[in-house]
Design an enzyme around this catalytic site. Structure first.
Site, PDB file in Angstrom:
ATOM      1  N   ASP A  97      -6.472  -6.841  -4.331  1.00 49.74           N
ATOM      2  CA  ASP A  97      -7.466  -6.760  -3.264  1.00 49.74           C
ATOM      3  C   ASP A  97      -8.628  -5.863  -3.708  1.00 49.74           C
ATOM      4  OD1 ASP A  97      -8.730  -6.685  -0.813  1.00 49.74           O
ATOM      5  OD2 ASP A  97      -7.090  -5.685   0.258  1.00 49.74           O
TER       6      ASP A  97
ATOM      7  N   GLY B  67       0.702  -4.867   5.922  1.00 51.90           N
ATOM      8  CA  GLY B  67       0.915  -3.685   5.092  1.00 51.90           C
ATOM      9  C   GLY B  67       1.918  -2.752   5.718  1.00 51.90           C
TER      10      GLY B  67
ATOM     11  N   THR C 115      -2.028  -6.119  -3.797  1.00 48.88           N
ATOM     12  CA  THR C 115      -2.024  -4.755  -4.334  1.00 48.88           C
ATOM     13  C   THR C 115      -3.424  -4.123  -4.234  1.00 48.88           C
ATOM     14  OG1 THR C 115      -2.416  -5.773  -6.500  1.00 48.88           O
ATOM     15  CG2 THR C 115      -0.161  -5.062  -6.009  1.00 48.88           C
ATOM     16  N   HIS C 116      -3.416  -2.771  -4.279  1.00 52.36           N
ATOM     17  CA  HIS C 116      -4.645  -1.990  -4.522  1.00 52.36           C
ATOM     18  C   HIS C 116      -4.283  -1.140  -5.723  1.00 52.36           C
ATOM     19  CE1 HIS C 116      -7.123  -2.840  -1.028  1.00 52.36           C
ATOM     20  NE2 HIS C 116      -6.122  -2.587  -0.213  1.00 52.36           N
TER      21      HIS C 116
ATOM     22  N   ASP D  80     -20.613  -6.171  -6.493  1.00 50.30           N
ATOM     23  CA  ASP D  80     -21.807  -5.836  -7.284  1.00 50.30           C
ATOM     24  C   ASP D  80     -22.466  -7.104  -7.848  1.00 50.30           C
ATOM     25  OD1 ASP D  80     -23.690  -4.250  -8.744  1.00 50.30           O
ATOM     26  OD2 ASP D  80     -22.192  -2.656  -8.891  1.00 50.30           O
ATOM     27  N   ILE D  81     -23.483  -6.924  -8.659  1.00 53.86           N
ATOM     28  CA  ILE D  81     -24.148  -8.080  -9.261  1.00 53.86           C
ATOM     29  C   ILE D  81     -23.196  -8.757 -10.249  1.00 53.86           C
ATOM     30  CG2 ILE D  81     -26.467  -7.134  -8.991  1.00 53.86           C
ATOM     31  CD1 ILE D  81     -26.325  -6.433 -12.054  1.00 53.86           C
ATOM     32  N   GLY D  82     -23.451 -10.031 -10.526  1.00 52.35           N
ATOM     33  CA  GLY D  82     -22.569 -10.816 -11.392  1.00 52.35           C
ATOM     34  C   GLY D  82     -22.232 -10.140 -12.707  1.00 52.35           C
ATOM     35  N   ASN D  83     -23.233  -9.581 -13.360  1.00 52.63           N
ATOM     36  CA  ASN D  83     -23.029  -8.986 -14.682  1.00 52.63           C
ATOM     37  C   ASN D  83     -22.076  -7.793 -14.626  1.00 52.63           C
ATOM     38  OD1 ASN D  83     -23.764  -8.924 -17.543  1.00 52.63           O
ATOM     39  ND2 ASN D  83     -24.650  -6.919 -17.030  1.00 52.63           N
TER      40      ASN D  83
ATOM     41  N   ASP E 199       0.814  -1.203   0.000  1.00 47.28           N
ATOM     42  CA  ASP E 199       0.000   0.000   0.000  1.00 47.28           C
ATOM     43  C   ASP E 199       0.853   1.261   0.000  1.00 47.28           C
ATOM     44  OD1 ASP E 199      -2.225  -1.637   0.033  1.00 47.28           O
ATOM     45  OD2 ASP E 199      -2.248  -1.728   2.210  1.00 47.28           O
TER      46      ASP E 199
ATOM     47  N   TYR F 158      -5.384  -4.267  14.990  1.00 46.58           N
ATOM     48  CA  TYR F 158      -4.306  -5.218  14.724  1.00 46.58           C
ATOM     49  C   TYR F 158      -4.209  -6.322  15.764  1.00 46.58           C
ATOM     50  CZ  TYR F 158      -2.327  -1.891  11.337  1.00 46.58           C
ATOM     51  OH  TYR F 158      -2.120  -1.058  10.269  1.00 46.58           O
TER      52      TYR F 158
ATOM     53  N   LYS G 136     -11.955  -6.388  -3.810  1.00 45.14           N
ATOM     54  CA  LYS G 136     -13.208  -6.432  -3.039  1.00 45.14           C
ATOM     55  C   LYS G 136     -14.426  -6.115  -3.906  1.00 45.14           C
ATOM     56  CE  LYS G 136     -11.195  -5.204   1.455  1.00 45.14           C
ATOM     57  NZ  LYS G 136      -9.823  -4.767   1.090  1.00 45.14           N
TER      58      LYS G 136
HETATM   59  P1  BMP Z   1      -2.179  -2.432   7.126  1.00 42.76           P
HETATM   60  O1  BMP Z   1      -1.400  -3.684   7.596  1.00 42.76           O
HETATM   61  O2  BMP Z   1      -1.266  -1.330   6.707  1.00 42.76           O
HETATM   62  O3  BMP Z   1      -3.222  -1.998   8.094  1.00 42.76           O
HETATM   63  O4  BMP Z   1      -2.896  -2.851   5.773  1.00 42.76           O
HETATM   64  C1  BMP Z   1      -3.915  -3.813   5.747  1.00 42.76           C
HETATM   65  C2  BMP Z   1      -4.329  -4.104   4.324  1.00 42.76           C
HETATM   66  O5  BMP Z   1      -5.298  -5.141   4.342  1.00 42.76           O
HETATM   67  C3  BMP Z   1      -4.951  -2.949   3.571  1.00 42.76           C
HETATM   68  O6  BMP Z   1      -4.563  -3.059   2.198  1.00 42.76           O
HETATM   69  C4  BMP Z   1      -6.447  -3.177   3.685  1.00 42.76           C
HETATM   70  O7  BMP Z   1      -7.141  -2.695   2.539  1.00 42.76           O
HETATM   71  C5  BMP Z   1      -6.538  -4.687   3.766  1.00 42.76           C
HETATM   72  N1  BMP Z   1      -7.663  -5.217   4.567  1.00 42.76           N
HETATM   73  C6  BMP Z   1      -7.804  -4.914   5.919  1.00 42.76           C
HETATM   74  O8  BMP Z   1      -7.003  -4.183   6.495  1.00 42.76           O
HETATM   75  N2  BMP Z   1      -8.860  -5.461   6.614  1.00 42.76           N
HETATM   76  C7  BMP Z   1      -9.777  -6.292   6.050  1.00 42.76           C
HETATM   77  O9  BMP Z   1     -10.663  -6.771   6.732  1.00 42.76           O
HETATM   78  C8  BMP Z   1      -9.637  -6.593   4.674  1.00 42.76           C
HETATM   79  C9  BMP Z   1      -8.572  -6.063   3.955  1.00 42.76           C
HETATM   80  O10 BMP Z   1      -8.414  -6.385   2.688  1.00 42.76           O
END
Ligand code: BMP
Length: 279
Positions: free
Chosen positions: A99, A245, A62-63, A104-107, A39, A228, A101
């Site tokens: 990542d 991250g 990745t994002h 939305d709907i399948g289509n 990130d 965390y 996420k």
């Molecule tokens: P970090 O360790 O810096 O907090 O980053 C966590 C990463 O995991 C971020 O990219 C976040 O989008 C992703 N994430 C999260 O923190 N919690 C979730 O429940 C799902 C995630 O994808």
């Protein structure tokens, strides 16, 4: 929901999805259950971090849509970047996880996954989806994955069963319904596991790979609701892969931290398996 004591090596030969087998094989070969979450806004920095950290990870998350488009000079540059990610993954033997996420709907997710600016299906081995729209999302994404080179041999999906953030709705009954959704016909050979904070319900013949974000050895959370836990806590609770991250990417010495998280994750896995597992 007791955590599995089977080794990654054992599971690598029996996991019900091809990509799950591939990932577990990498984990046991490289002795790492660490996924780094890249990130940071600079594509150059992402590539250079990966070149250094590559040997210690099984997965790079990745994002891509969080990278400012001004960091690229053209669409060709975006393609060049994802090609470089793929090359590094090959060189250092890890997989890629965008990542995204989807929600939305399948289509609609079909178009978002297969086209758009980033063409995620073209380069990312793994992506993830929320279960909130219902199982059409699994079927829609699957259609795209089946159409890429290697099809489901090379692509896998995770469902978000639980989130790490404060106040999340993704927990408890929501998590359990999400696991139930992953048992459907369209999920077979495709949904390899979950984003969750620990073990999920696993029936005879099932094997879900659980990946856990919200892992940090230094702090308990951030100002925007992130929460965390330590590698030991989540792995002993049934997580197979720790996602880290800022603990690595924002550190003064990311390589040193990657090694520290890799070691902590592996030690916890050995503890969970109840023996000095070497694979
Ligand atoms: P970090 O360790 O810096 O907090 O980053 C966590 C990463 O995991 C971020 O990219 C976040 O989008 C992703 N994430 C999260 O923190 N919690 C979730 O429940 C799902 C995630 O994808």
């Amino acid at each position: 929901m007791s955590p599995s004591t089977d080794t990654y090596a054992q599971r690598a030969s029996t996991h019900p999805t091809p990509l799950g087998r591939k990932l577990l094989t990498i984990m046991s070969r490289k002795k790492t259950n660490l996924c780094v979450s890249l990130d940071t806004p600079s594509p150059v920095e992402i590539l250079s971090l990966l070149a250094d950290i590559g040997p210690y990870i099984c997965l790079a998350k990745t994002h891509i849509d969080a990278i400012p488009f001004t960091a690229f000079s053209s669409f060709e540059d975006v393609h060049q970047f994802t090609a470089s990610l793929e090359a590094l993954a090959k060189e250092h033997d890890f997989l890629l996880f965008e990542d995204r996420k989807f929600a939305d709907i399948g289509n609609t997710v079909k178009a978002q996954y297969g086209s758009g600016i980033y063409k995620i299906a073209d380069w990312s081995h793994i992506t993830n989806a929320h279960s909130v729209p219902g199982d059409g999302i699994i079927a829609g994404l699957r259609e795209v994955a089946e159409g890429v080179e290697g099809g489901l041999e090379n692509r896998g999906l995770l469902l978000l069963a639980e989130m790490s953030s404060k106040g999340t709705l993704a927990k408890g009954a929501y998590r359990d319904t999400t696991v139930e959704m992953a048992r459907g016909e369209k999920a077979k050979g495709w949904v390899m596991g979950f984003i969750a904070q620990g073990a999920v319900e696993t029936r005879e013949g099932e094997d879900w790979i659980v990946m856990t974000p919200g892992v940090n050895l230094g702090v308990k959370g951030d100002a925007l609701g992130q929460q965390y836990n330590t590698p030991e806590k989540v792995v002993l609770g049934g997580s197979d892969i720790i996602i880290v991250g800022r603990g690595i990417v924002a550190a003064a010495d990311p390589v040193k931290e990657a090694v520290r998280y890799r070691d902590a994750g592996w030690k916890a896995y050995q503890k969970r398996a109840g023996r000095e597992v070497d694979e």
